[in-house]
Write a protein that holds these residues in place. Structure first.
Motif, mmCIF file in Angstrom:
data_model
loop_
_atom_site.group_PDB
_atom_site.id
_atom_site.type_symbol
_atom_site.label_atom_id
_atom_site.label_comp_id
_atom_site.label_asym_id
_atom_site.label_seq_id
_atom_site.Cartn_x
_atom_site.Cartn_y
_atom_site.Cartn_z
ATOM 1 N N LEU A 87 -4.298 6.707 -7.827
ATOM 2 C CA LEU A 87 -4.316 6.374 -6.529
ATOM 3 C C LEU A 87 -3.568 7.077 -5.620
ATOM 4 C CD1 LEU A 87 -2.784 3.049 -5.576
ATOM 5 C CD2 LEU A 87 -3.087 3.548 -7.912
ATOM 6 N N PRO A 88 -3.949 7.558 -4.455
ATOM 7 C CA PRO A 88 -2.941 8.338 -3.726
ATOM 8 C C PRO A 88 -1.824 7.621 -3.116
ATOM 9 C CG PRO A 88 -5.145 7.755 -2.336
ATOM 10 C CD PRO A 88 -5.268 7.216 -3.804
ATOM 11 N N PHE A 89 -0.565 8.330 -2.981
ATOM 12 C CA PHE A 89 0.666 7.602 -2.357
ATOM 13 C C PHE A 89 0.933 8.465 -1.220
ATOM 14 C CE2 PHE A 89 5.066 7.042 -1.794
ATOM 15 C CZ PHE A 89 5.112 5.618 -1.754
ATOM 16 N N GLU A 90 0.502 7.726 0.075
ATOM 17 C CA GLU A 90 0.580 8.435 1.455
ATOM 18 C C GLU A 90 2.075 8.730 1.688
ATOM 19 O OE1 GLU A 90 -1.800 6.580 4.012
ATOM 20 O OE2 GLU A 90 -3.383 6.049 2.733
ATOM 21 N N GLY B 98 4.600 13.129 -7.500
ATOM 22 C CA GLY B 98 4.232 14.006 -6.182
ATOM 23 C C GLY B 98 3.450 13.023 -5.231
ATOM 24 N N ASN B 99 2.283 13.046 -4.965
ATOM 25 C CA ASN B 99 1.454 12.113 -4.111
ATOM 26 C C ASN B 99 0.684 11.376 -4.510
ATOM 27 O OD1 ASN B 99 -0.280 14.195 -4.290
ATOM 28 N ND2 ASN B 99 -0.802 14.387 -2.088
ATOM 29 N N GLU B 100 0.708 11.072 -5.974
ATOM 30 C CA GLU B 100 -0.253 10.267 -6.926
ATOM 31 C C GLU B 100 0.528 9.182 -7.476
ATOM 32 O OE1 GLU B 100 -3.978 13.033 -7.769
ATOM 33 O OE2 GLU B 100 -2.539 12.964 -9.111
ATOM 34 N N ALA C 176 -3.564 -1.423 -10.292
ATOM 35 C CA ALA C 176 -3.919 -0.513 -9.106
ATOM 36 C C ALA C 176 -4.209 -1.061 -7.914
ATOM 37 C CB ALA C 176 -4.803 0.589 -9.390
ATOM 38 N N GLU C 177 -5.102 -1.983 -7.869
ATOM 39 C CA GLU C 177 -5.483 -2.798 -6.863
ATOM 40 C C GLU C 177 -4.227 -3.434 -6.308
ATOM 41 O OE1 GLU C 177 -7.460 -4.995 -3.696
ATOM 42 O OE2 GLU C 177 -7.998 -3.175 -4.791
ATOM 43 N N VAL C 178 -3.379 -4.107 -6.840
ATOM 44 C CA VAL C 178 -2.119 -4.448 -6.398
ATOM 45 C C VAL C 178 -1.393 -3.321 -5.722
ATOM 46 C CG1 VAL C 178 0.029 -5.520 -7.237
ATOM 47 C CG2 VAL C 178 -1.771 -6.466 -8.397
ATOM 48 N N LEU C 179 -1.173 -2.423 -6.132
ATOM 49 C CA LEU C 179 -0.501 -1.502 -5.562
ATOM 50 C C LEU C 179 -1.111 -1.223 -4.155
ATOM 51 C CD1 LEU C 179 0.620 0.854 -8.759
ATOM 52 C CD2 LEU C 179 2.189 -0.601 -7.188
#
Length: 325
Positions: free
Chosen positions: A7-10, A41-43, A57-60
């Motif tokens: 999932l992307p991390f903004e 990085g951004n993931e 992943a849904e929790v994050l």
């Protein structure tokens, strides 16, 4: 077979807010779902079982949505959101409802969905029963709602009461008159009032009769108009006492009755008024029953584990007794 969810991390979100100090937030999620979480990085990559990795992943995702809304992701919120996903509950984390601020400026808010339903029930009904285990905020939120109503001139006084039941102690051996003897039983109420209002403000309200803290026995024979009335520890009332209390309600008044039916201190053979009243008053408009549970506990996370352990122990003991019979 290992499965990886990405999932992307903004970039507009601070990593520390999501991961926590020393990565304590993600460590909790990793242990709960048996996954590995890494940031590259951004993931964010979540690796684990095919059924658990998507949940983690849904929790994050919900952590990031929560932080993006301007709220602070503390340890308690982390555990609450993660446990809701783990148990398959819906994705609505909008459960914070501001009631008021303490004398020091701290916001008092609902911290679980159960608490939010409880607050809404109080706003929309004249009589509310809040039933649940220790640590779910039953009394504290009731007092916060009462103080708010008094400040907003919705009522002219607050009356707080609880039964003086001897939980293994003998009141007769304590010094002083009846009020002196029951004051220790009312201490949780005083503590909440002092924190929300401040001691000096509380004492001013008491002096002019706007706040009254008294044992349940003092309620008999009264009619309470324009009052916000809280009956605490209601599991220790008899059915007769419960009826007496409920029939004190006058015009322009609200009542909250709180209790934990797993901690009844009445003598053996005595029925609890809180256990009986649900069957008597169900389906009456203006009365609502709110049942809080272990997921609404807002104390140290160990409290929830203690409740789980006791439930398991009591369930096992009950099964053993049934086997013997």
């Amino acid at each position: 077979m290992a499965f990886t969810e990405t999932l992307p991390f903004e970039s507009d979100i601070d990593q520390l807010e999501i991961f926590g100090s020393g990565d304590e937030h993600v460590r909790f999620v990793e242990e709960l779902f048996d996954v590995t979480i890494t940031l590259r990085g951004n993931e964010i990559k979540v690796t684990g079982d095919e059924s658990d990795a998507p949940k983690a992943a849904e929790v994050l995702n919900r952590f990031m949505k929560y932080v993006r809304s301007g709220k602070v992701l503390d340890k308690q919120t982390v555990e609450y959101i993660a446990s809701r996903v783990h148990s398959g509950e819906d994705g609505d984390d909008d459960y914070q409802d501001v009631i008021c601020r303490t004398i020091r400026g701290r916001r008092i808010v609902s911290k679980t969905h159960g608490q939010k339903k409880y607050i809404n029930a109080v706003r929309n009904n004249d009589i509310v029963f809040a039933i649940g285990p220790a640590g779910t905020g039953k009394t504290y939120l009731a007092i916060a709602m009462a103080v708010t109503a008094l400040k907003n001139n919705e009522v002219s006084r607050i009356i707080l009461t609880r039964p003086a039941v001897e939980a293994g102690e003998r009141l007769g051996f304590l010094p002083g008159d009846l009020k002196d003897k029951v004051d220790p039983y009312l201490r949780p109420i005083y503590d909440a009032l002092f924190e929300i209002m401040g001691m000096e403000n509380y004492e001013r309200h008491v002096a002019r009769g706007a706040i009254e803290v008294a044992p349940l026995a003092y309620m008999r024979g009264r009619t309470l108009d324009s009052a916000f009335i809280i009956l605490d520890e209601a599991q220790n009332t008899t059915p007769e006492q419960m009826k007496m209390f409920l029939t004190r309600l006058g015009f322009g008044s609200k009542a909250i009755i709180t209790g934990d039916v797993t901690q009844i201190d009445l003598p053996e053979g005595k029925k609890s008024g809180l256990n009986v009243v649900g069957n008597i008053l169900k389906n009456i408009r203006g009365i609502e029953f709110c049942y809080l549970n272990k997921s609404d506990v807002v104390r140290n996370s160990l409290v929830q584990k203690i409740i789980n352990a006791y439930e398991a122990y009591e369930s096992k003991a009950e099964k053993n007794n049934q086997t013997k019979e």
